[in-house]
Scaffold this motif. Structure first.
Motif, short mmCIF file in Angstrom:
data_model
loop_
_atom_site.label_atom_id
_atom_site.label_comp_id
_atom_site.label_asym_id
_atom_site.label_seq_id
_atom_site.Cartn_x
_atom_site.Cartn_y
_atom_site.Cartn_z
N HIS A 1 44.10 4.43 39.65
CA HIS A 1 44.86 5.50 39.00
C HIS A 1 44.18 6.01 37.73
CE1 HIS A 1 48.23 7.87 37.63
NE2 HIS A 1 48.30 7.17 36.52
N GLN A 2 43.72 5.09 36.88
CA GLN A 2 43.24 5.49 35.56
C GLN A 2 41.75 5.83 35.52
OE1 GLN A 2 44.70 3.32 32.10
NE2 GLN A 2 46.02 2.08 33.42
N LEU A 3 40.95 5.15 36.32
CA LEU A 3 39.50 5.32 36.23
C LEU A 3 38.92 6.14 37.37
CD1 LEU A 3 38.50 1.74 35.01
CD2 LEU A 3 39.08 3.76 33.65
N ILE A 4 39.27 5.82 38.60
CA ILE A 4 38.70 6.54 39.74
C ILE A 4 39.32 7.92 39.89
CG2 ILE A 4 38.42 6.51 42.25
CD1 ILE A 4 38.14 3.49 42.10
N GLU A 5 40.65 8.00 39.74
CA GLU A 5 41.32 9.29 39.86
C GLU A 5 41.51 9.98 38.51
OE1 GLU A 5 44.97 8.41 41.76
OE2 GLU A 5 44.05 7.70 43.63
N GLY A 6 41.15 9.30 37.42
CA GLY A 6 41.39 9.84 36.09
C GLY A 6 40.43 10.96 35.70
N ARG A 7 40.73 11.62 34.59
CA ARG A 7 39.89 12.71 34.09
C ARG A 7 38.55 12.17 33.60
NH1 ARG A 7 43.57 15.13 29.57
NH2 ARG A 7 41.49 15.82 28.91
N GLU A 8 37.54 13.02 33.65
CA GLU A 8 36.20 12.63 33.23
C GLU A 8 36.18 12.22 31.76
OE1 GLU A 8 32.33 11.71 32.67
OE2 GLU A 8 33.44 11.88 34.55
N ASP A 9 36.97 12.88 30.93
CA ASP A 9 36.97 12.57 29.50
C ASP A 9 38.00 11.51 29.14
OD1 ASP A 9 39.23 14.03 29.96
OD2 ASP A 9 38.94 15.43 28.29
N SER A 10 38.54 10.82 30.14
CA SER A 10 39.56 9.82 29.89
C SER A 10 38.99 8.64 29.09
CB SER A 10 40.13 9.31 31.21
OG SER A 10 40.98 8.19 31.00
N SER A 11 39.76 8.17 28.14
CA SER A 11 39.36 6.99 27.37
C SER A 11 40.09 5.75 27.88
CB SER A 11 39.67 7.20 25.89
OG SER A 11 41.06 7.41 25.70
N ALA A 12 40.66 5.85 29.07
CA ALA A 12 41.42 4.72 29.63
C ALA A 12 40.51 3.51 29.84
CB ALA A 12 42.05 5.13 30.96
N GLU A 13 41.10 2.36 29.74
CA GLU A 13 40.38 1.10 29.93
C GLU A 13 41.28 0.16 30.72
OE1 GLU A 13 37.90 -1.10 26.80
OE2 GLU A 13 39.83 -2.12 26.70
N VAL A 14 40.70 -0.50 31.71
CA VAL A 14 41.44 -1.51 32.47
C VAL A 14 40.83 -2.87 32.12
CG1 VAL A 14 42.10 -2.34 34.76
CG2 VAL A 14 41.93 0.12 34.32
N GLU A 15 41.69 -3.79 31.70
CA GLU A 15 41.19 -5.07 31.18
C GLU A 15 41.99 -6.23 31.76
OE1 GLU A 15 41.11 -8.57 28.71
OE2 GLU A 15 42.84 -7.22 28.84
N ARG B 1 35.51 0.78 32.10
CA ARG B 1 35.72 2.14 31.58
C ARG B 1 34.82 3.10 32.33
NH1 ARG B 1 36.48 2.68 25.15
NH2 ARG B 1 36.96 4.78 25.92
N ARG B 2 35.10 4.39 32.21
CA ARG B 2 34.30 5.40 32.89
C ARG B 2 33.67 6.33 31.86
NH1 ARG B 2 37.31 9.55 36.54
NH2 ARG B 2 35.43 10.73 36.10
N SER B 3 32.50 6.86 32.22
CA SER B 3 31.82 7.86 31.40
C SER B 3 30.68 8.44 32.23
CB SER B 3 31.27 7.24 30.11
OG SER B 3 30.61 8.21 29.32
N ARG B 4 30.53 9.75 32.14
CA ARG B 4 29.41 10.44 32.79
C ARG B 4 29.28 10.07 34.27
NH1 ARG B 4 25.21 8.37 31.01
NH2 ARG B 4 25.96 6.91 29.45
N GLN B 5 30.40 10.07 34.97
CA GLN B 5 30.43 9.78 36.40
C GLN B 5 29.87 8.40 36.75
OE1 GLN B 5 31.94 11.37 39.10
NE2 GLN B 5 32.93 12.37 37.34
N ARG B 6 30.06 7.47 35.80
CA ARG B 6 29.69 6.09 36.08
C ARG B 6 30.83 5.19 35.64
NH1 ARG B 6 24.76 5.44 37.95
NH2 ARG B 6 24.78 3.19 37.60
N LEU B 7 30.95 4.05 36.34
CA LEU B 7 31.95 3.06 35.99
C LEU B 7 31.24 1.91 35.30
CD1 LEU B 7 34.96 2.28 36.27
CD2 LEU B 7 34.32 1.02 38.34
N PHE B 8 31.69 1.59 34.09
CA PHE B 8 31.03 0.59 33.26
C PHE B 8 31.81 -0.71 33.25
CE2 PHE B 8 29.22 4.50 31.90
CZ PHE B 8 27.99 4.22 31.32
N LEU B 9 31.08 -1.81 33.44
CA LEU B 9 31.62 -3.15 33.28
C LEU B 9 31.09 -3.65 31.94
CD1 LEU B 9 32.98 -5.80 34.15
CD2 LEU B 9 30.94 -6.31 35.50
N LEU B 10 31.96 -3.79 30.96
CA LEU B 10 31.55 -4.09 29.59
C LEU B 10 31.74 -5.56 29.27
CD1 LEU B 10 33.17 -0.96 27.93
CD2 LEU B 10 30.84 -1.23 28.75
N GLN B 11 30.81 -6.09 28.49
CA GLN B 11 30.86 -7.50 28.11
C GLN B 11 31.74 -7.67 26.89
OE1 GLN B 11 26.92 -9.08 27.70
NE2 GLN B 11 26.26 -8.32 29.70
#
Length: 441
Positions: A287-301, A308-318
């Protein structure tokens, strides 16, 4: 049904590559039979018993002494590992198991094999426990007959043997064993199943353990197929390392079905040794990352995992890098590499397009807010916040950027650009190399 000795003999013969045999020896009936069975086979490799003293029972020292006596009688070396069990909200059973496996990892070397005495009844209990927790095919595979542990391999050669068979074998060998007083406590889920649930099931369906073993095997085959699909999907994900973790193509991920997306995410996290998502987490990702807006600051933790998402990439952050405290400002002459917090900074000479190295060096700091700079390619200065937004720098990375200052003005912004007046015209030029200490640039 072949004897325990026959089963162990066949198992040992099938693994000539093993250099040393370890037996997880609690002193209870199951591990006593397994240790005796291995010794009776007389393998050419050394046999070592490993006893983990959890210190949870008033009888822990008595059990350890019993294990020592039995090993002395068998002519087997006993290694004792004392552990501290910290429940940390996971429950005592899980915490004790975790401490036990950590002890195993400390001892297993390359070429070592560790034998555990789990049997058919244990497997049935595990299967039912995981069913009660809503596990999928992987969980319903129950215990595997082998897996890697540290540099060695863990084996369970008795998974097809019933508890009754082990009891009969113990009597034939006149073995002595200890009874864990906690095994009668119905406050533990496994004990409740063992004493209250499974006897009634066995009375109605005497062969249930064999049938459940077959179900576990089918689930394992399904899980293997799921893993094959994930491996194939992974090849299209365009994975790459990032300064604060790693990322995959959101476009490629969206092309998969919802089920395969969740399967791919589990695969990714499993490769990193990170906690796997539950269904609610996957729903949030959808809901938040795959279907969310490109400029979304949503984070799933969850459990230290951040997506998180940015520039059409999904980031796994340490988690450790994201939540690290700001790095204090430091002076740097630019001539030798600088360790700046969790980063390594160095300068590389370039023939054109570089910046000058001031005689007094730089002051290196992170953003504090409100900074302005005048990029060499622009006709005027701008706030750094606005410039980083225009450059499409990931929001979580902006506060981590190293800024090189000279006389109170920004000269260089990370490895992105240098500022007006710092162009290297007729003198050697440099560019900033900014890497994490694990080598990611």
């Amino acid at each position: 049904m072949p004897s325990v000795s026959d089963i162990v003999q066949k198992f040992v013969t099938a693994h000539p590559e093993v250099k040393r045999w370890w037996v997880a020896y609690s002193g209870g009936l199951d591990s006593a039979v397994l240790l005796k069975g291995l010794v009776s086979v007389g393998p050419p490799q050394p046999v070592v018993a490993l006893h983990v003293n959890h210190g949870l029972s008033d009888h822990a020292e008595e059990w350890q002494s019993h294990c020592q006596k039995q090993c002395d009688d068998l002519g087997v070396e006993l290694v004792v590992e004392r552990v501290r069990v910290k429940a940390d909200g996971r429950g005592l059973e899980d915490a004790a198991r975790q401490a036990r496996y950590e002890a195993f990892e400390r001892h297993l070397a390359s070429g070592d094999a560790l034998l555990l005495a789990h049997h058919q009844d244990d497997q049935a209990e595990t299967l039912l426990l995981r069913l009660m927790r809503g596990s999928g095919p992987k969980g319903m595979s129950a215990m595997t007959d082998q897996r890697s542990v540290a540099k060695g391999v863990l084996y369970r050669p008795l998974l097809g043997v019933s508890r009754t068979t082990l009891e009969e074998q113990a009597r034939q060998w006149s073995l002595s064993w200890v009874e864990d007083d906690s095994n009668s406590s119905l406050s533990f889920d496994r004990n409740y199943l063992r004493h209250q649930v499974l006897p009634a099931v066995r009375e109605r369906w005497p062969d249930f353990a064999e049938q459940w073993q077959q179900s576990a095997g089918l689930c394992r085959q399904s899980e293997e197929l799921v893993q094959e699909v994930a491996t194939e999907d992974w090849l299209r994900m365009e994975w790459r390392p990032e300064r604060l973790g790693s990322s995959i193509s959101l476009t490629a991920l969206k092309a998969l079905s919802s089920f395969r997306r969740g399967n791919l995410l589990r695969y990714w996290l499993e490769q990193q040794g990170l906690p796997l998502p539950e269904r609610v987490h996957l729903q949030e990702v959808e809901h938040q990352l795959i279907e969310g807006r490109e400029d979304s600051s949503a984070e799933v933790e969850w459990g230290g995992v951040r997506l998180r998402r940015s520039r059409q990439r999904l980031f796994l952050l340490q988690e450790d890098k994201i939540s690290s405290a700001p790095v204090p400002a430091q002076l740097w002459d630019g001539r030798a590499p600088l360790q700046w917090g969790g980063w390594s900074l160095s300068l590389e000479s370039v023939e054109q397009g570089g910046f000058r190295l001031p005689a007094q060096g730089f002051q290196v700091s992170a953003r504090l807010g409100g900074e302005r700079c005048h990029p060499s390619w622009r006709d005027r200065s701008q706030t750094l916040k606005k410039l980083l937004q225009e450059a499409d720098i990931e929001p979580w990375l902006r506060s981590k950027l190293p800024l090189l200052w000279v006389n109170g003005e920004i000269a260089v912004v990370a490895d992105l650009w240098h500022c007006k007046g710092w162009e290297a015209d007729s003198e050697p030029g440099y560019r900033l190399i900014w890497r994490s200490l694990d080598g990611v640039e």
